[in-house]
Write an enzyme that holds these catalytic residues in place. Structure first.
Site, PDB file in Angstrom:
ATOM      1  CG  HIS A 324      -5.691 -23.064  36.020  1.00  0.00           C
ATOM      2  ND1 HIS A 324      -5.742 -23.855  37.134  1.00  0.00           N
ATOM      3  CD2 HIS A 324      -6.919 -22.504  35.897  1.00  0.00           C
ATOM      4  CE1 HIS A 324      -6.955 -23.779  37.658  1.00  0.00           C
ATOM      5  NE2 HIS A 324      -7.684 -22.967  36.931  1.00  0.00           N
ATOM      6  CG  ASP A 382     -11.586 -17.237  32.663  1.00  0.00           C
ATOM      7  OD1 ASP A 382     -12.812 -17.340  32.705  1.00  0.00           O
ATOM      8  OD2 ASP A 382     -10.853 -17.424  33.636  1.00  0.00           O
TER       9      ASP A 382
END
Ligand code: CMC
Length: 447
Positions: A324, A382
């Site tokens: 991320h 996700d």
């Protein structure tokens, strides 16, 4: 609250005296410039470079905006090093555990959690706008049945601009409120119709007595010929997924919405731009990509092969659902969903779901691997959302659409914050030009 409320208050908090000094060596001469240092309520200090070009003739260079704050915001705070996510000061874990999605929507838009009465009124207000204009439904019929639902969403959400002329003026607070309500109320209906169209089922009208997440599941899975009861465990899991995806400060799609609307474009067009940006596999499209990757891996024995590929600089493959831009620790949303994932599978009686088995093994191996440890690549939201959604019977192509349904709240809240901020101006980044210098033009017949 006036236009200048919390964001302005945050700006004026910085001690006027704090400055950083930039020193340049120009033709043997040293020049120093003082730049103000701004302080937010949390997070790093910010060097105010707004006058840099005017004072020095230099631009700054920051592809991907890795070190650049583009706005003031009082909505969401992320501490990526420590895996903390706050909305208006509240921990995401608490909101995901205890709140209905519309409570979080109210919080993001109105700055405070609603009282019971405010919540009921807000639910009622939203429910007045859940229907789509019947003419809009004709748009769906123009798409091929195999169209990706995100392609449909970009089109139909943009098309709202052609239907609601009374809520296009972003300088009018009443119209802004109306546009916000319409977007939040209609987006689940629009998403569910995109799905129903792809499978050739009749479109289901919204059921306004149901809660937001329940209503969405109802529109997705009910058919007119049967009574359909939404499973409360699945409704809770869907609510949680929506809450966890509601906002994430200045990510690519939110920045797209802000940039698009900085030119004065209408809110429906700007949210359509946000949906387009969200679609990419490095952003909202990652949950779909995770499922595709797990399916491609197919068996635990093939995990090392994929880990090896992810680490290979010459291979573009990346482990989807890992890493991320902001989190250099476990994504707190992933922690919540990891738990939720097991609840849903248990409720549905899914034991030994092979993709979950592969996912958990992959997670274990990656968390132990020096490459992932050194680069601080942890599972992100996700990684688990795809598995839960698959277990619920949501088709893979709808995963990112669901993300868009949830993120509409964040986009709308950020859009309104931007419009109400007196400092906002049209977004217009600079560039470092690396093309030709001026050269002589040759007509076609002489080239
Ligand atoms: N697999 C393998 N290596 C990776 C991965 C990954 N998933 N993510 C980052 N790296 C490596 C990358 O190659 C780079 O290595 P090096 O330093 O040797 O060049 C290093 O880690 C830093 O990565 P980066 O690309 O500079 O980081 P970024 O902040 O630009 O990218 C990201 C963040 C999310 C786009 C990236 O981690 C990625 O592509 N992840 C997979 C896609 C994904 O799961 N996206 C969902 C993000 S969460 C949902 C959302 O908020 O939208």
């Amino acid at each position: 609250m006036t236009k200048t409320d919390s964001a302005q208050a945050m700006r004026t908090k910085s001690p006027a005296s704090e400055k950083v000094t930039l020193t340049f060596d120009e033709n043997g001469q040293q020049k120093s410039y003082h730049l103000p240092l701004l302080t937010g309520n949390l997070g790093p200090k910010v060097i105010d470079i707004r006058d840099l070009y005017a004072k020095t003739g230099y631009f700054t260079y920051d592809p991907g905006f890795t070190s650049t704050a583009s706005c003031d915001s009082a909505i969401t705070y992320i501490d990526g090093e420590n895996g903390i996510l706050l909305h208006r000061g509240y921990r995401i874990e608490d909101l995901a555990e205890h709140c209905d999605f519309l409570e979080v929507a109210y919080l993001l838009l109105h700055k405070e959690l609603p009282t019971q009465k405010q919540f009921e009124d807000y639910h009622h207000e939203i429910s007045l706008h859940t229907l789509l204009h019947e003419q809009l439904i004709n748009f769906y019929k123009g798409f091929r049945r195999d169209a990706h639902p995100m392609a449909i969403m970009v089109g139909v959400v943009g098309a709202l601009s052609a239907f609601y002329h009374d809520s296009l003026d972003l300088h009018n607070p009443y119209q802004r409120e109306l546009a916000s309500t319409r977007l939040i109320a209609k987006i689940p209906s629009m998403a569910a119709i995109a799905y129903k169209y792809s499978i050739g089922h009749p479109f289901m009208y919204p059921h306004n007595k149901l809660k937001y997440a329940e209503n969405f599941l109802h529109m997705m899975f009910a058919v007119p010929s049967y009574e359909y009861q939404v499973n409360p465990v699945l409704a809770k899991a869907m609510n949680r997924i929506l809450v966890l995806h509601a906002d994430h400060e200045q990510n690519a799609s939110t920045s797209t919405v802000r940039l698009a609307s900085s030119s004065g474009a209408n809110p429906f067009a700007c949210i359509a731009a946000g949906i387009a940006s969200l679609w990419g596999p490095a952003h909202g499209g990652a949950n779909e990509a995770v499922l595709n990757m797990l399916t491609e891996i197919g068996d635990k024995s093939r995990i090392p092969e994929f880990i090896k590929r992810a680490k290979d600089k010459n291979d573009p493959f990346r482990l989807m659902g890992f890493g991320h831009r902001v989190y250099k620790n476990y994504d707190p949303r992933a922690q919540v969903l990891r738990k939720s994932c097991h609840e849903v599978l248990q409720e549905l009686g899914i034991k030994d779901e092979p993709l979950l088995g592969i996912a958990l093994e992959l997670e274990k191996i990656a968390l132990d691997d020096p490459y992932f440890i050194e680069k601080k690549l942890f599972p992100n939201v996700d990684f688990y959302s795809g598995i839960i959604l698959k277990a619920m019977g949501i088709p893979t192509s709808m995963f990112t659409v669901l993300f868009a349904v949830a993120r509409t709240i964040g986009w709308v809240a950020q859009w309104r914050e931007m419009i109400e901020d007196p400092i906002q101006k049209i977004g217009r980044p600079r560039q470092r030009y690396v093309g030709h210098e001026q050269r002589n033009f040759m007509p076609l017949n002489q080239r």
